[in-house]
Motif scaffolding. Sequence first.
Motif, mmCIF file in Angstrom:
data_model
loop_
_atom_site.group_PDB
_atom_site.id
_atom_site.type_symbol
_atom_site.label_atom_id
_atom_site.label_comp_id
_atom_site.label_asym_id
_atom_site.label_seq_id
_atom_site.Cartn_x
_atom_site.Cartn_y
_atom_site.Cartn_z
ATOM 1 N N GLU A 129 0.814 -1.189 -0.016
ATOM 2 C CA GLU A 129 -0.135 -0.081 -0.033
ATOM 3 C C GLU A 129 1.064 1.385 -0.240
ATOM 4 O OE1 GLU A 129 -3.222 0.351 2.539
ATOM 5 O OE2 GLU A 129 -3.857 -1.820 2.226
ATOM 6 N N LEU A 130 1.943 1.125 0.933
ATOM 7 C CA LEU A 130 3.043 2.086 0.885
ATOM 8 C C LEU A 130 3.446 2.743 -0.663
ATOM 9 C CD1 LEU A 130 4.504 3.895 2.811
ATOM 10 C CD2 LEU A 130 6.273 2.096 2.931
ATOM 11 N N ILE A 131 3.598 1.692 -1.367
ATOM 12 C CA ILE A 131 4.135 1.799 -2.706
ATOM 13 C C ILE A 131 3.222 2.701 -3.628
ATOM 14 C CG2 ILE A 131 5.141 0.983 -4.978
ATOM 15 C CD1 ILE A 131 6.311 -1.271 -2.926
ATOM 16 N N ALA A 132 1.921 2.315 -3.539
ATOM 17 C CA ALA A 132 0.661 3.059 -4.134
ATOM 18 C C ALA A 132 0.684 4.405 -3.860
ATOM 19 C CB ALA A 132 -0.373 2.470 -3.819
ATOM 20 N N VAL A 133 1.040 4.987 -2.610
ATOM 21 C CA VAL A 133 0.888 6.413 -2.158
ATOM 22 C C VAL A 133 2.237 6.949 -2.196
ATOM 23 C CG1 VAL A 133 -1.470 6.514 -1.524
ATOM 24 C CG2 VAL A 133 0.287 5.884 0.123
ATOM 25 N N GLY A 134 3.218 6.185 -2.601
ATOM 26 C CA GLY A 134 4.681 6.249 -2.235
ATOM 27 C C GLY A 134 5.312 7.561 -2.190
ATOM 28 N N GLY A 190 -14.540 5.696 8.987
ATOM 29 C CA GLY A 190 -14.679 5.440 7.482
ATOM 30 C C GLY A 190 -13.898 6.388 6.618
ATOM 31 N N TYR A 191 -12.769 6.852 7.073
ATOM 32 C CA TYR A 191 -11.492 7.542 6.100
ATOM 33 C C TYR A 191 -10.482 7.052 5.797
ATOM 34 C CZ TYR A 191 -13.817 12.320 5.582
ATOM 35 O OH TYR A 191 -14.442 13.286 5.020
ATOM 36 N N LEU A 192 -10.408 5.498 6.040
ATOM 37 C CA LEU A 192 -9.100 4.767 5.894
ATOM 38 C C LEU A 192 -8.741 4.828 4.453
ATOM 39 C CD1 LEU A 192 -7.020 3.858 7.910
ATOM 40 C CD2 LEU A 192 -8.351 1.763 7.837
ATOM 41 N N ARG A 193 -9.851 4.546 3.697
ATOM 42 C CA ARG A 193 -9.611 4.133 2.085
ATOM 43 C C ARG A 193 -9.645 5.452 1.335
ATOM 44 N NH1 ARG A 193 -7.262 0.493 0.558
ATOM 45 N NH2 ARG A 193 -7.420 -1.499 1.694
ATOM 46 N N THR A 194 -9.935 6.722 1.943
ATOM 47 C CA THR A 194 -9.755 7.981 1.134
ATOM 48 C C THR A 194 -8.023 8.367 0.799
ATOM 49 O OG1 THR A 194 -9.485 9.268 3.286
ATOM 50 C CG2 THR A 194 -11.585 9.117 2.519
ATOM 51 N N GLY A 442 -15.913 5.906 -1.356
ATOM 52 C CA GLY A 442 -16.198 4.600 -0.397
ATOM 53 C C GLY A 442 -15.743 4.684 0.803
ATOM 54 N N ASN A 443 -16.323 4.079 1.712
ATOM 55 C CA ASN A 443 -15.491 4.132 3.066
ATOM 56 C C ASN A 443 -15.193 2.434 3.527
ATOM 57 O OD1 ASN A 443 -18.065 3.228 3.540
ATOM 58 N ND2 ASN A 443 -18.448 4.913 4.849
ATOM 59 N N GLU A 444 -15.110 1.842 2.396
ATOM 60 C CA GLU A 444 -14.678 0.329 2.652
ATOM 61 C C GLU A 444 -13.600 0.016 3.457
ATOM 62 O OE1 GLU A 444 -13.641 -3.687 0.332
ATOM 63 O OE2 GLU A 444 -14.059 -1.968 -0.637
ATOM 64 N N VAL A 445 -13.698 -0.300 4.591
ATOM 65 C CA VAL A 445 -12.244 -0.458 5.670
ATOM 66 C C VAL A 445 -11.779 -1.952 5.306
ATOM 67 C CG1 VAL A 445 -11.337 -0.494 7.886
ATOM 68 C CG2 VAL A 445 -13.343 0.972 7.217
ATOM 69 N N PRO A 446 -10.365 -1.898 4.890
ATOM 70 C CA PRO A 446 -9.911 -3.255 4.421
ATOM 71 C C PRO A 446 -9.714 -4.064 5.985
ATOM 72 C CG PRO A 446 -8.138 -1.522 4.448
ATOM 73 C CD PRO A 446 -9.344 -0.840 4.788
ATOM 74 N N GLU A 447 -9.712 -5.354 5.757
ATOM 75 C CA GLU A 447 -9.787 -5.950 7.014
ATOM 76 C C GLU A 447 -8.619 -5.774 7.785
ATOM 77 O OE1 GLU A 447 -9.225 -10.838 8.091
ATOM 78 O OE2 GLU A 447 -9.385 -10.313 5.879
#
Lengths: 458, 458
Positions: A129-134, A190-194, A442-447
Motif C-alpha cells: 500500500e505504501l508503494i501506491a501512495v509512495g 470511515g476515512y481509511l480508504r480515502t 467509498g468507506n470500505e475499511v480493509p480487513e
Amino acid sequence: MLLPALLSEISSHDFEVAETLIGVLRFVLIFVAARSLAELLVRFELPTILGELLAGVIIGASGLHLLVPPETQVQLSGVFSNVVGGIAHIPPDEIPEIYNESFGALQAVSNLGLFSLLFLTGLESELEELIAVGAQAFSVAVVGVVLPFALGTLGLMGIFHVDPVQAIFAGASMTATSIGITASVFGELGYLRTREGQIVIGAAVLDDILGIVILAVVVSLAAGGTLEIAPIVQLVVAAVLFVVVALVLSQKAAPAFDWVVDQLKAPGGKLIGSYLLLGASCFIATAIGLEAALGAFAAGLIASTSKHRHEIQAAVTPIVGLFATVFFVLVGAGMDLSVINPSDPSARSALVIAGFMFLVAIVGKVVAGWAVFGPQKTNKLVVGLGMLPRGEVGLIFLGLGTAAKLLSPGLEIAILLMVIGTTFLAPVLLRLVLKDKPPEDGNEVPEEFAADPLAGAS
Amino acid sequence: MLLPALLSEISSHDFEVAETLIGVLRFVLIFVAARSLAELLVRFELPTILGELLAGVIIGASGLHLLVPPETQVQLSGVFSNVVGGIAHIPPDEIPEIYNESFGALQAVSNLGLFSLLFLTGLESELEELIAVGAQAFSVAVVGVVLPFALGTLGLMGIFHVDPVQAIFAGASMTATSIGITASVFGELGYLRTREGQIVIGAAVLDDILGIVILAVVVSLAAGGTLEIAPIVQLVVAAVLFVVVALVLSQKAAPAFDWVVDQLKAPGGKLIGSYLLLGASCFIATAIGLEAALGAFAAGLIASTSKHRHEIQAAVTPIVGLFATVFFVLVGAGMDLSVINPSDPSARSALVIAGFMFLVAIVGKVVAGWAVFGPQKTNKLVVGLGMLPRGEVGLIFLGLGTAAKLLSPGLEIAILLMVIGTTFLAPVLLRLVLKDKPPEDGNEVPEEFAADPLAGAS
C-alpha cells in the motif's frame, strides 16, 4: 528464585511465599488499573493506550506507590508491604527489598512486550500500500520527521540550554507517528480508504522506520556521552543498512522463511519460527551496536510478506496484549510528576519545556500535511492532523531513554506530556474537522485495519 | 535493569549490551534446542514434550553448559562467555556474574508459562464428558493415584531409607497422568471416542485434580520440614475446599465472569479478564498456604464453562507455546545426570531408585486399568497403558520440588527418568496393542482433541 543471603533470618518458604505474592499482586494491580482506565477512555472514544499510561501514573511513583521501579528511589506503599508481609509472616519493612530484588523479572516481561509490539508493528506494515501512495507519503514523512526533530533539538539547545545529547533525544522522540492509533481513528470515521487516509498510513509506516533508525542511532550515541562525527556516521550507515537489508529480505527471504516453517511438523512451528527470527534479528542489531528494538521491528518487516503472516499475527497479538500493557504501565509508573508542580518555581521551567515540545510536536506534523503535492485535491489539514498521535513509538523512546538514564526528570515528563497530548488531541480534532464531510470515495475499511491493529496492546 | 555496584568498572552501556545479548542468546538457544529435538521426536511419532526436556538436558548443566540455572552451581560454558564478552567489550570472566544476575527474569517467564499451562489444562477439562463416564473414570483415577503414591512412598522409605518428606514428594510425583499426551495419542490412533478413550481422559482429568491437590499439600508441608498431623489435615482440607469451590464456581460463576467480560469494550478484554481471574486465584491459593499452581489450575476450571472458552483458549495457547517451552527446557537444564553415572559405585543407588520408581509408575497405572467395572466389555490393558504418561504434571512436580530445594539430586533424576520413560513408553506400547484392532464404535474425533490440546506447549 535466588535467596539473597542477607535475608537469611527469614525462612526460605516464607521468602518464596512473599516473592510469589509480590509478583502476582503487582501483575494484578497493573491489569486492574490499566483495564479500568482503558475502559473509561474507550467510552469517550479515546485511545486505550492513554489509559494504560495514566494507570501507570496513578499506581506508580507519582501516585499510590504500588508500582515503583527501583531506579525511581521511591518508597513502596506501606499498605502493599503490610498486606504481603502480613500474609507471608515477614516483617513489612523487609518487603521493599524483596520487591526491588524481583523487579527485574517484571522489566524482562515488559521488554518482551516491547519487542513483540515492535515485531507486530513491522509485521503489519503494508509495504505494498505504501508503494501506491509512495511519493506523497514519502514527502509527508520526511517533512514530518525533519521538522519536529530540527525545531525540537535546536529549540531545546538554543532557548532552554538543554545538553545536546538530551536535546537530540527529545527531538527524535517527536518524529514517529503511531500507526495503530491513526489507523483506528481513520477506520472508525470511515476515512481509511480515502486519499488522505492512505497517505497518512503510508507516511506513518515510513516515519516509524525513520524514527526507529534515529532511535537506534541516538541511544547508542548517547550511551557514549559524546557527540563525535565518525561514530554518528558509522551508526547511521549501520542502521540504514540494517533496515534496507530487512526490507530487501522482506521481498526476497519470505519464501525461505516459509519453507523452513513448512518443514516444522511439531505444533506451534509458526510462532516459534517467528520468535527465532525475532531473537536472531535482535542479537545481530545489538551485536553491531544498534538497539535491539530496531532488530525486533526489522524481524517484523521480514515476516510481513510471509504467507503465514495472518497466523503469525493471530499468535503474536495476545502476547502483545498482555505484555505491551506491562510496558506502557511501567513507563507511566516511572514518571515523577512533581517536577512539573506549577506552584514550585524551580519546576516551572520543566512545564515551559513541556509546553514548547507539545507545540513543536503539533506544528511539525500539521505543516507536514502541506508537503502533499500534485494536482489531486487533498485535505492537507486532515493529513497533518492524522500524523499527530505519537502514541506507542513516542513511549518506546521514553521507555528506552529512561532505562538508559539519558534524560532529566523534566525532559521525561515533557516527552510523556507530548505523547499524551498529541494522542489525545488527534482523534478529537479529526472528528471536529471530518464531522460534516462524508468521505468522497467509498468507506470500505480493509480487513487489516477494521480493528485497531494494536488491538492486543490496549 | 539494575546495575550491581560491584561491576562499576564496566561502563553501564557495555553492561546493558551484555545483559541484552545474554537474554536474547539464552532465549534463542532454548528455542533452537527445543524445536530441533521436538522436530526429531515428532518424526518418530513421540510426544514433543520429551524433545523439550532432552533439549534442556543437552544445553544444560549436564550437557553443554549453555543454560545453567545458578542453583546448580555449574560453571557457564566458556564459549558463551567469550562470545558475549567479545561483542560487549567486557572481560569474559565477568560474564557469568551478569548471567546469574539476570537468570531470575528467565525463571519468571518460565513460571508464567507454567501458570498459563495449568490454566489451559483446567480450561480444557471436559467436566461434562467426565460426568458421562464418571463412576468408571473415578474408580480408575483413585486406584491410579493411590497405588503409585502408596507403593512409591512406602517403598522409598522402607527399601531405600529415603527421608519421609522426600519419599512422599516422589510418590506424589507419580500420581498424575498427562491429559495432553494421552489425548493426542488416542486421538491419533482414532481411539478417543471409544469407551476406553473416554474413561482414560475422564480419569486423567480427575487424577490431575487429585495430583495437584496432593502437590499443593506436599510442597507446603515439606517447606516446614516436619510431618505433623494437624497441618496435614488443615492443608488437605484447604486444598480440597479450594478445588470444590472452583468446581462449584465453574458451574455457577461462569455467567458472572461472562457478564463482566462482556462489559469490557476496549480490545483484548477476554484475555485480560482471564489473566485477572488467574492472578486472583493464584493470590488466594498462596495466601491460604497452598501452591500458586493449584490456583492457576482452579482458575482454568472456573473459566472452562465460559461461553468465551474457545476464544480464551485461542489467546492463551500461543502464550503457553512460548513460555511453557521455557519451563520444560529449564527443568531439563537443571538436572545433574552425573548422579546416575553407572561406572561410579556411589551413583548406582540413584540408578536403582530410578528403576524402582519407573517400575512402580508403570505397575500402579496398569493395575488401575483393572479398576474398570460393570458389564460392558472394556479393554483394561488399553485403559492402563493410556494412563501411563506422566508428562507435564510430573514435570511440574519436579520443577517445583527442585525450586523449593526439597529433593536430593538422585531423586530429581529418578523423577525425570520416570517421566521420560512413561511418556516415551505409553505411545509405543499403545500402538503395539491397538495396531490390529480398529476402534469398534466410530472414530470421530471431537474438535477439542483433534489436535494435541498441548499444541502450543510443544
